[in-house]
Design an enzyme around this catalytic site. Structure first.
Site, short mmCIF file in Angstrom:
data_model
loop_
_atom_site.label_atom_id
_atom_site.label_comp_id
_atom_site.label_asym_id
_atom_site.label_seq_id
_atom_site.Cartn_x
_atom_site.Cartn_y
_atom_site.Cartn_z
N HIS A 92 0.83 -1.21 0.00
CA HIS A 92 0.00 0.00 0.00
C HIS A 92 0.86 1.25 0.00
O HIS A 92 2.06 1.21 0.24
CB HIS A 92 -0.97 0.01 1.19
CG HIS A 92 -0.32 0.06 2.53
ND1 HIS A 92 0.15 1.22 3.10
CD2 HIS A 92 -0.08 -0.91 3.43
CE1 HIS A 92 0.65 0.97 4.29
NE2 HIS A 92 0.53 -0.34 4.53
N CYS A 111 3.23 -5.19 6.30
CA CYS A 111 2.87 -4.60 5.01
C CYS A 111 4.10 -4.02 4.31
O CYS A 111 5.09 -3.67 4.94
CB CYS A 111 1.85 -3.49 5.20
SG CYS A 111 0.25 -4.07 5.78
#
Length: 87
Positions: free
Chosen positions: A27, A43
């Site tokens: 992301h 992440c």
């Protein structure tokens, strides 16, 4: 828990892509100082323009391979993580 609308003020940036459905994402982030550091749930954070460009090149089900360093094996995200147990 309140939801955060998508967009540039979202902590995930303008794009987020699930890796293997395990809660780990690729992301964007507006905090470029956090890129390359382990500060979340595993992440992979990218600058917003770069993740937007990547998003346009990907499709659902596309194999993902994480390479930590050239010449060293990484993590094959197209397979079910071993810690999930047998299918």
């Amino acid at each position: 828990m309140p939801t955060i609308a998508p967009g540039p003020n979202n902590p995930l940036g303008t794009r987020a892509m699930h890796i293997n459905g395990g809660g780990v994402l690729i992301h964007g982030t507006g905090n470029s100082g956090s890129i390359g550091y382990s500060v979340s749930h595993g992440c992979i954070r990218m600058r917003i323009p770069e993740v937007e460009a990547l998003f346009e090149q990907c499709y659902v089900g596309m194999p993902v391979y994480i390479i930590k360093q050239a010449g060293k094996p990484g993590f094959d995200c197209s397979r079910r993580p071993f810690w999930w147990g047998a299918e």
